[in-house]
Design an enzyme around this catalytic site. Sequence first.
Site, PDB file in Angstrom:
ATOM      1  N   ASP A 145       0.785  -1.246   0.000  1.00  0.00           N
ATOM      2  CA  ASP A 145       0.000   0.000   0.000  1.00  0.00           C
ATOM      3  C   ASP A 145       0.824   1.308   0.000  1.00  0.00           C
ATOM      4  O   ASP A 145       0.487   2.241   0.748  1.00  0.00           O
ATOM      5  CB  ASP A 145      -0.966   0.020   1.192  1.00  0.00           C
ATOM      6  CG  ASP A 145      -2.038  -1.067   1.112  1.00  0.00           C
ATOM      7  OD1 ASP A 145      -1.980  -1.900   0.195  1.00  0.00           O
ATOM      8  OD2 ASP A 145      -2.930  -1.084   1.983  1.00  0.00           O
TER       9      ASP A 145
ATOM     10  N   LYS B 278      -6.974  -4.822  -3.185  1.00  0.00           N
ATOM     11  CA  LYS B 278      -7.755  -5.363  -2.065  1.00  0.00           C
ATOM     12  C   LYS B 278      -8.698  -4.306  -1.511  1.00  0.00           C
ATOM     13  O   LYS B 278      -8.504  -3.116  -1.751  1.00  0.00           O
ATOM     14  CB  LYS B 278      -6.816  -5.893  -0.974  1.00  0.00           C
ATOM     15  CG  LYS B 278      -5.913  -4.826  -0.415  1.00  0.00           C
ATOM     16  CD  LYS B 278      -4.933  -5.402   0.588  1.00  0.00           C
ATOM     17  CE  LYS B 278      -4.059  -4.301   1.156  1.00  0.00           C
ATOM     18  NZ  LYS B 278      -4.796  -3.221   1.834  1.00  0.00           N
TER      19      LYS B 278
ATOM     20  N   CYS C  62      -2.203  -2.675   7.586  1.00  0.00           N
ATOM     21  CA  CYS C  62      -2.033  -3.618   6.471  1.00  0.00           C
ATOM     22  C   CYS C  62      -0.749  -4.424   6.561  1.00  0.00           C
ATOM     23  O   CYS C  62      -0.739  -5.606   6.208  1.00  0.00           O
ATOM     24  CB  CYS C  62      -2.187  -2.890   5.148  1.00  0.00           C
ATOM     25  SG  CYS C  62      -3.908  -2.364   4.913  1.00  0.00           S
TER      26      CYS C  62
HETATM   27  C1  VGL Z   1      -4.791   0.760   5.577  1.00  0.00           C
HETATM   28  C2  VGL Z   1      -6.373   1.680   6.946  1.00  0.00           C
HETATM   29  C3  VGL Z   1      -7.325   1.560   5.964  1.00  0.00           C
HETATM   30  C4  VGL Z   1      -3.367   0.324   5.390  1.00  0.00           C
HETATM   31  C5  VGL Z   1      -5.729   0.622   4.578  1.00  0.00           C
HETATM   32  O1  VGL Z   1      -2.892   0.284   4.234  1.00  0.00           O
HETATM   33  O2  VGL Z   1      -2.713   0.021   6.403  1.00  0.00           O
HETATM   34  N1  VGL Z   1      -5.123   1.268   6.756  1.00  0.00           N
HETATM   35  N2  VGL Z   1      -6.999   1.033   4.786  1.00  0.00           N
END
Ligand code: VGL
Length: 206
Positions: free
Chosen positions: A8, A106, A151
């Site tokens: 991410d 995702k 994540c």
């Molecule tokens: C994430 C919160 C919401 C992450 C993704 O990538 O850690 N955190 N969506």
Amino acid sequence: MSVLLIVDVQNDFCLGGALAIKDGDKVVPLVNQLRPHFERVILTQDWHPANHLSFAENHPGKKAGDIVDLEGAPQILWPSHCVQGSAGAQFHKDLVIQSEDLIFKKGTDQNLDSYSAFYDNQRRKSTGLGEYLRRIGCREITICGLATDYCVRYTVLDALAEEFKVNVVTEACRGVDLNDGDSARAIEEMKEQGARIATVHRIFQQ
Ligand code: VGL
Ligand code: ZN
């Protein structure tokens, strides 16, 4: 087969993004240094529809940080982020990506969040990552990216549960830290569950 999993590293988690993580963009040069040391690079991309139920905006009267019940499990509400096709959902512009890299998206299901690169938070569906890794003969993965306490943490714990050997490059990770110390606790938990902490320097020496 050595695999680097980059979690991410997207604009919304970096400076100026909708869910900006402190110093999130500082991981980018480190991740770029890591990648030549691996035979395969896999990226995850948080990729939500605009009506995603992890967004506070989609729960009238609620705000980011509140917790709601989502399909029987507690869900933290976030500011709207990584909306499919938006600039915020794109990878950081300085992140090196090559055409042979694999990208797993995702969080695409409106009703389910997916912190882990392996399963949604309810563990209803596999993303196919575990099956893919086994198919290519990968037994050990190295993980870096955002966010340490969400994540990255969920991905590492699932990878360990799936019996992969896991290295986490914590210096190439940053966390949200909604509560003070969340990222430090996440690192301790990952270590306790069997993850090894790696550094960019040590990987260079291999
Ligand atoms: C994430 C919160 C919401 C992450 C993704 O990538 O850690 N955190 N969506
Ligand atoms: Zn998300």
